[in-house]
Design a protein around this motif. Sequence first.
Motif, PDB file in Angstrom:
ATOM      1  N   ASP A  75      78.226  20.859  13.600  1.00  0.00           N
ATOM      2  CA  ASP A  75      78.551  20.723  12.180  1.00  0.00           C
ATOM      3  C   ASP A  75      79.967  20.191  11.963  1.00  0.00           C
ATOM      4  OD1 ASP A  75      78.681  20.907   9.466  1.00  0.00           O
ATOM      5  OD2 ASP A  75      78.247  23.052   9.346  1.00  0.00           O
ATOM      6  N   PHE A  76      80.029  18.926  11.494  1.00  0.00           N
ATOM      7  CA  PHE A  76      81.290  18.309  11.064  1.00  0.00           C
ATOM      8  C   PHE A  76      81.352  18.191   9.544  1.00  0.00           C
ATOM      9  CE2 PHE A  76      80.589  16.563  15.337  1.00  0.00           C
ATOM     10  CZ  PHE A  76      81.841  16.649  15.934  1.00  0.00           C
ATOM     11  N   SER A  77      80.426  18.798   8.831  1.00  0.00           N
ATOM     12  CA  SER A  77      80.255  18.518   7.402  1.00  0.00           C
ATOM     13  C   SER A  77      81.425  19.004   6.551  1.00  0.00           C
ATOM     14  CB  SER A  77      78.958  19.161   6.899  1.00  0.00           C
ATOM     15  OG  SER A  77      79.004  20.573   7.021  1.00  0.00           O
ATOM     16  N   ALA A  78      82.225  19.938   7.036  1.00  0.00           N
ATOM     17  CA  ALA A  78      83.298  20.488   6.211  1.00  0.00           C
ATOM     18  C   ALA A  78      84.640  20.394   6.923  1.00  0.00           C
ATOM     19  CB  ALA A  78      82.990  21.937   5.841  1.00  0.00           C
ATOM     20  N   VAL A  79      84.906  19.245   7.574  1.00  0.00           N
ATOM     21  CA  VAL A  79      86.199  19.081   8.236  1.00  0.00           C
ATOM     22  C   VAL A  79      87.294  18.930   7.190  1.00  0.00           C
ATOM     23  CG1 VAL A  79      85.191  18.060  10.295  1.00  0.00           C
ATOM     24  CG2 VAL A  79      85.879  16.586   8.404  1.00  0.00           C
ATOM     25  N   ALA A  80      88.527  19.274   7.584  1.00  0.00           N
ATOM     26  CA  ALA A  80      89.652  19.166   6.654  1.00  0.00           C
ATOM     27  C   ALA A  80      90.298  17.792   6.704  1.00  0.00           C
ATOM     28  CB  ALA A  80      90.702  20.238   6.975  1.00  0.00           C
ATOM     29  N   ASP A  81      90.252  17.132   7.862  1.00  0.00           N
ATOM     30  CA  ASP A  81      90.880  15.823   8.017  1.00  0.00           C
ATOM     31  C   ASP A  81      89.989  14.980   8.926  1.00  0.00           C
ATOM     32  OD1 ASP A  81      92.442  13.596   8.579  1.00  0.00           O
ATOM     33  OD2 ASP A  81      94.308  14.748   8.719  1.00  0.00           O
ATOM     34  N   TRP A  82      89.561  13.853   8.400  1.00  0.00           N
ATOM     35  CA  TRP A  82      88.657  12.954   9.131  1.00  0.00           C
ATOM     36  C   TRP A  82      89.300  11.576   9.272  1.00  0.00           C
ATOM     37  CZ3 TRP A  82      84.863  14.287  12.108  1.00  0.00           C
ATOM     38  CH2 TRP A  82      83.787  13.442  12.405  1.00  0.00           C
ATOM     39  N   SER A  83      90.652  11.545   9.246  1.00  0.00           N
ATOM     40  CA  SER A  83      91.359  10.264   9.273  1.00  0.00           C
ATOM     41  C   SER A  83      91.306   9.600  10.645  1.00  0.00           C
ATOM     42  CB  SER A  83      92.812  10.472   8.848  1.00  0.00           C
ATOM     43  OG  SER A  83      93.476  11.374   9.733  1.00  0.00           O
ATOM     44  N   HIS A  84      91.070  10.363  11.677  1.00  0.00           N
ATOM     45  CA  HIS A  84      90.962   9.801  13.023  1.00  0.00           C
ATOM     46  C   HIS A  84      89.706  10.386  13.665  1.00  0.00           C
ATOM     47  CE1 HIS A  84      93.182   7.563  16.197  1.00  0.00           C
ATOM     48  NE2 HIS A  84      92.400   8.272  16.994  1.00  0.00           N
ATOM     49  N   PRO A  85      88.524   9.947  13.211  1.00  0.00           N
ATOM     50  CA  PRO A  85      87.275  10.594  13.623  1.00  0.00           C
ATOM     51  C   PRO A  85      86.974  10.383  15.098  1.00  0.00           C
ATOM     52  CG  PRO A  85      86.809   8.589  12.412  1.00  0.00           C
ATOM     53  CD  PRO A  85      88.288   8.819  12.289  1.00  0.00           C
ATOM     54  N   LEU A 121      75.052   8.023  14.203  1.00  0.00           N
ATOM     55  CA  LEU A 121      74.939   8.231  12.763  1.00  0.00           C
ATOM     56  C   LEU A 121      73.911   9.306  12.440  1.00  0.00           C
ATOM     57  CD1 LEU A 121      75.117   4.532  11.509  1.00  0.00           C
ATOM     58  CD2 LEU A 121      76.915   6.277  11.464  1.00  0.00           C
ATOM     59  N   ARG A 122      72.891   9.418  13.287  1.00  0.00           N
ATOM     60  CA  ARG A 122      71.863  10.448  13.082  1.00  0.00           C
ATOM     61  C   ARG A 122      71.466  11.018  14.438  1.00  0.00           C
ATOM     62  NH1 ARG A 122      70.564   6.293   9.730  1.00  0.00           N
ATOM     63  NH2 ARG A 122      70.462   6.729   7.500  1.00  0.00           N
ATOM     64  N   ALA A 123      71.283  12.322  14.461  1.00  0.00           N
ATOM     65  CA  ALA A 123      70.811  13.004  15.666  1.00  0.00           C
ATOM     66  C   ALA A 123      70.369  14.400  15.270  1.00  0.00           C
ATOM     67  CB  ALA A 123      71.918  13.072  16.713  1.00  0.00           C
ATOM     68  N   PRO A 145      80.387  14.405   8.031  1.00  0.00           N
ATOM     69  CA  PRO A 145      80.940  14.511   6.680  1.00  0.00           C
ATOM     70  C   PRO A 145      80.164  13.639   5.706  1.00  0.00           C
ATOM     71  CG  PRO A 145      82.685  14.232   8.280  1.00  0.00           C
ATOM     72  CD  PRO A 145      81.416  14.005   9.014  1.00  0.00           C
ATOM     73  N   ALA A 146      80.142  14.059   4.433  1.00  0.00           N
ATOM     74  CA  ALA A 146      79.389  13.318   3.422  1.00  0.00           C
ATOM     75  C   ALA A 146      79.942  11.925   3.214  1.00  0.00           C
ATOM     76  CB  ALA A 146      79.383  14.086   2.104  1.00  0.00           C
ATOM     77  N   SER A 147      81.249  11.757   3.393  1.00  0.00           N
ATOM     78  CA  SER A 147      81.866  10.448   3.217  1.00  0.00           C
ATOM     79  C   SER A 147      82.979  10.285   4.222  1.00  0.00           C
ATOM     80  CB  SER A 147      82.417  10.304   1.794  1.00  0.00           C
ATOM     81  OG  SER A 147      83.404  11.276   1.546  1.00  0.00           O
ATOM     82  N   GLY A 148      83.418   9.057   4.379  1.00  0.00           N
ATOM     83  CA  GLY A 148      84.507   8.802   5.302  1.00  0.00           C
ATOM     84  C   GLY A 148      84.035   8.011   6.482  1.00  0.00           C
TER      85      GLY A 148
END
Length: 377
Positions: free
Chosen positions: A330-340, A346-348, A354-357
């Motif tokens: 679960d990455f859906s609620a990360v605080a910082d996704w600036s350097h993913p 994309l799917r697994a 995350p919803a966006s980014g």
Amino acid sequence: MLPISLALAGTVALAGAVAAVLVAVALLHLGPINLSAVTPSLADVLEIIKISLAVVAGIGGVVALVVGYRKQRVTEAGEAREQTKLYAERFDQASDKLGSDSPAVRLAGVHALASLADDWEGGRQMCIDVLCAYLRMPAAPEPNAAEDPDAHTRWQGMAEVRATILRLIAAHLRRDAPVPWHGADLDFTGVTFDTDVDFSDAVFPAGEVRFTGAEFSRGKVDFAGAEFSGSWVDFLGAEFSGGKVNFIGAEFSDGRVDFSKAKLSGGNVDFTMAKLSDARVSFSWAEFSGSWVNFIGAEFSGGWVNFLRAEFSGGNVDFEGAEFSGGKVDFSAVADWSHPPLGLPLRAPGLQLPASGPVSTGPDDCPSPHRPRPPQG
């Protein structure tokens, strides 16, 4: 282990009651008997006397067994007390050595405690607690060898004491350890790991292993091939600032591993080919800011891997070739996704992004020939 008078009285009463019951059962099988019409012969009287003596002898035998059993128990209890006393004396002597000013004497105390832990199963955890407590004590800063060579030599000796403790603990955690310490609680809270430590092929089937607030700054701490199967391993707030921490091929199943609030700002943390199944692994509030963190070829087949409020702000986190076949990542609620992370599909199954980014998916965004690699060593 009642008082002997009560034990014997109870035994005689019980034996008598059993004999009476047996006689009553025998008479019932014979049916009603007219005692006035029965004239016992001499042979009958002798037979009755013989039976009575046999009953008395049986009761005496039971009493003898009780007395013998009680004597054996008393002897065993005395031997156990004496053995415990000897263990306690060995513990005191070994612990005293750990307070010596001489590194050599401290080393002798470390080996004495480890040997005692092997021999004394009932006191093993206590011996391990003392060894871990020694590691948690603040180490003196390294003196300048040029200015004070004697102090530096002594400091090196004390550092060897700490390194020896880590080697002994690691050796007792391996699958093939002659006397394993599997399942013991280990508390490395706040310990600085600045030397090589080999936990490879270690087994953590139960117990609690704490690396809370530990600092991995130099050297290599190797958990390659280790099994985390039923324990709670806690890296809460640990700092990975240098060196290398290796979980290559480690198996995380049916337990909990907590990297919450860990700070991964340097060095290399490697989960290559690790297998995460039926375990709860948490990277909540972890900071990925400068380390090389590899999940290359890792298998996520069950359990829950949680990156709640994690910060991906720098460094390189790589999931190239990782397999997502079950459970939840679960990455859906990360605080910082600036350097993913790199290499995330994309799917697994079970993978939640995350919803966006932006998502760096690997080959398209960073072709494999040009993908950055962690430093070796």
